[in-house]
Design a protein around this motif. Structure first.
Motif, mmCIF file in Angstrom:
data_model
loop_
_atom_site.group_PDB
_atom_site.id
_atom_site.type_symbol
_atom_site.label_atom_id
_atom_site.label_comp_id
_atom_site.label_asym_id
_atom_site.label_seq_id
_atom_site.Cartn_x
_atom_site.Cartn_y
_atom_site.Cartn_z
ATOM 1 N N SER A 170 0.800 -1.229 0.000
ATOM 2 C CA SER A 170 0.000 0.000 0.000
ATOM 3 C C SER A 170 0.832 1.278 0.000
ATOM 4 O O SER A 170 0.310 2.350 -0.304
ATOM 5 C CB SER A 170 -0.921 0.018 1.217
ATOM 6 O OG SER A 170 -0.176 0.233 2.402
ATOM 7 N N GLY A 171 2.095 1.164 0.396
ATOM 8 C CA GLY A 171 2.918 2.362 0.526
ATOM 9 C C GLY A 171 2.646 3.123 1.810
ATOM 10 O O GLY A 171 3.198 4.191 2.037
ATOM 11 N N GLN A 172 1.771 2.568 2.647
ATOM 12 C CA GLN A 172 1.438 3.199 3.926
ATOM 13 C C GLN A 172 1.591 2.178 5.044
ATOM 14 O O GLN A 172 1.524 0.975 4.805
ATOM 15 C CB GLN A 172 -0.015 3.702 3.922
ATOM 16 C CG GLN A 172 -0.275 4.817 2.943
ATOM 17 C CD GLN A 172 -1.725 5.264 3.015
ATOM 18 O OE1 GLN A 172 -2.622 4.514 2.653
ATOM 19 N NE2 GLN A 172 -1.934 6.467 3.500
ATOM 20 N N THR A 173 1.770 2.690 6.250
ATOM 21 C CA THR A 173 1.839 1.777 7.392
ATOM 22 C C THR A 173 0.426 1.327 7.758
ATOM 23 O O THR A 173 -0.570 1.932 7.342
ATOM 24 C CB THR A 173 2.469 2.460 8.623
ATOM 25 O OG1 THR A 173 1.596 3.504 9.072
ATOM 26 C CG2 THR A 173 3.859 3.012 8.314
ATOM 27 N N PHE A 174 0.351 0.291 8.554
ATOM 28 C CA PHE A 174 -0.936 -0.211 9.029
ATOM 29 C C PHE A 174 -1.695 0.902 9.750
ATOM 30 O O PHE A 174 -2.874 1.127 9.496
ATOM 31 C CB PHE A 174 -0.704 -1.417 9.959
ATOM 32 C CG PHE A 174 -1.969 -2.056 10.428
ATOM 33 C CD1 PHE A 174 -2.629 -2.975 9.629
ATOM 34 C CD2 PHE A 174 -2.506 -1.739 11.663
ATOM 35 C CE1 PHE A 174 -3.812 -3.569 10.060
ATOM 36 C CE2 PHE A 174 -3.681 -2.319 12.102
ATOM 37 C CZ PHE A 174 -4.333 -3.250 11.296
ATOM 38 N N THR A 175 -1.005 1.618 10.629
ATOM 39 C CA THR A 175 -1.636 2.709 11.384
ATOM 40 C C THR A 175 -2.141 3.806 10.463
ATOM 41 O O THR A 175 -3.229 4.341 10.670
ATOM 42 C CB THR A 175 -0.638 3.288 12.415
ATOM 43 O OG1 THR A 175 -0.224 2.236 13.290
ATOM 44 C CG2 THR A 175 -1.261 4.409 13.224
ATOM 45 N N GLN A 176 -1.383 4.141 9.438
ATOM 46 C CA GLN A 176 -1.827 5.154 8.482
ATOM 47 C C GLN A 176 -3.114 4.716 7.781
ATOM 48 O O GLN A 176 -4.027 5.526 7.590
ATOM 49 C CB GLN A 176 -0.740 5.442 7.446
ATOM 50 C CG GLN A 176 0.428 6.233 7.995
ATOM 51 C CD GLN A 176 1.579 6.326 6.998
ATOM 52 O OE1 GLN A 176 1.879 5.369 6.278
ATOM 53 N NE2 GLN A 176 2.231 7.482 6.972
ATOM 54 N N LEU A 177 -3.187 3.454 7.399
ATOM 55 C CA LEU A 177 -4.396 2.944 6.745
ATOM 56 C C LEU A 177 -5.603 2.978 7.680
ATOM 57 O O LEU A 177 -6.703 3.359 7.269
ATOM 58 C CB LEU A 177 -4.173 1.523 6.231
ATOM 59 C CG LEU A 177 -3.248 1.371 5.036
ATOM 60 C CD1 LEU A 177 -3.035 -0.103 4.708
ATOM 61 C CD2 LEU A 177 -3.812 2.091 3.823
ATOM 62 N N THR B 173 -4.709 15.424 6.957
ATOM 63 C CA THR B 173 -5.298 14.647 5.864
ATOM 64 C C THR B 173 -6.088 15.500 4.877
ATOM 65 O O THR B 173 -5.958 15.354 3.668
ATOM 66 C CB THR B 173 -6.212 13.538 6.434
ATOM 67 O OG1 THR B 173 -5.417 12.697 7.270
ATOM 68 C CG2 THR B 173 -6.825 12.700 5.323
ATOM 69 N N PHE B 174 -6.919 16.399 5.398
ATOM 70 C CA PHE B 174 -7.842 17.139 4.536
ATOM 71 C C PHE B 174 -7.460 18.598 4.299
ATOM 72 O O PHE B 174 -8.112 19.285 3.513
ATOM 73 C CB PHE B 174 -9.264 17.065 5.103
ATOM 74 C CG PHE B 174 -9.802 15.668 5.179
ATOM 75 C CD1 PHE B 174 -10.086 14.950 4.032
ATOM 76 C CD2 PHE B 174 -10.017 15.052 6.409
ATOM 77 C CE1 PHE B 174 -10.576 13.654 4.089
ATOM 78 C CE2 PHE B 174 -10.512 13.758 6.486
ATOM 79 C CZ PHE B 174 -10.785 13.062 5.320
ATOM 80 N N GLY B 175 -6.435 19.079 5.003
ATOM 81 C CA GLY B 175 -5.984 20.455 4.794
ATOM 82 C C GLY B 175 -6.775 21.489 5.568
ATOM 83 O O GLY B 175 -6.536 22.690 5.432
ATOM 84 N N LEU C 260 -10.731 8.603 9.537
ATOM 85 C CA LEU C 260 -10.940 9.994 9.124
ATOM 86 C C LEU C 260 -11.969 10.117 8.009
ATOM 87 O O LEU C 260 -12.745 11.078 7.978
ATOM 88 C CB LEU C 260 -9.606 10.624 8.708
ATOM 89 C CG LEU C 260 -8.631 10.835 9.868
ATOM 90 C CD1 LEU C 260 -7.238 11.131 9.344
ATOM 91 C CD2 LEU C 260 -9.114 11.954 10.784
ATOM 92 N N MET C 261 -12.014 9.153 7.108
ATOM 93 C CA MET C 261 -13.030 9.169 6.050
ATOM 94 C C MET C 261 -14.427 9.029 6.663
ATOM 95 O O MET C 261 -15.368 9.711 6.255
ATOM 96 C CB MET C 261 -12.780 8.054 5.035
ATOM 97 C CG MET C 261 -11.491 8.211 4.250
ATOM 98 S SD MET C 261 -11.396 9.721 3.274
ATOM 99 C CE MET C 261 -12.505 9.313 1.951
#
Length: 96
Positions: free
Chosen positions: A34-41, A83-85, A47-48
């Protein structure tokens, strides 16, 4: 799939156990694929969901943060803005 189903309380250790993988192996596999860590996912999924709740409900922001699995309000605000700015209060105002 596990993250989508149990994002509120999933941990790397729980996911590795459910999938019968070594925790470190799963961590590396997730990062590679994924290019991301588990925590990032996991945080991305939380957040979504929080963004959706901000747009579609009048629940207090703190309640939304807790309901998606963030126990620390400051961390939630920081990650939301990263994440969303913009912060969650701004998101709520976009709705109107």
């Amino acid at each position: 799939e596990l993250i989508d189903k149990d994002y509120k309380k999933i941990t790397l250790a729980k996911a590795a156990d459910q999938l019968n993988f070594n925790k470190n192996y799963l961590s590396n596999l997730v990062k590679t694929e994924s290019g991301q860590t588990f925590t990032q996912l996991v945080n991305q999924r939380k957040l979504m969901k929080a963004q959706l709740l901000l747009k579609t409900t009048q629940l207090p922001i703190q309640e939304i943060a807790l309901s998606v699995g963030f126990s620390n309000k400051t961390y939630f605000y920081d990650k939301y803005k990263e994440t969303f700015g913009h912060g969650p209060k701004v998101e709520r105002n976009f709705k109107s």
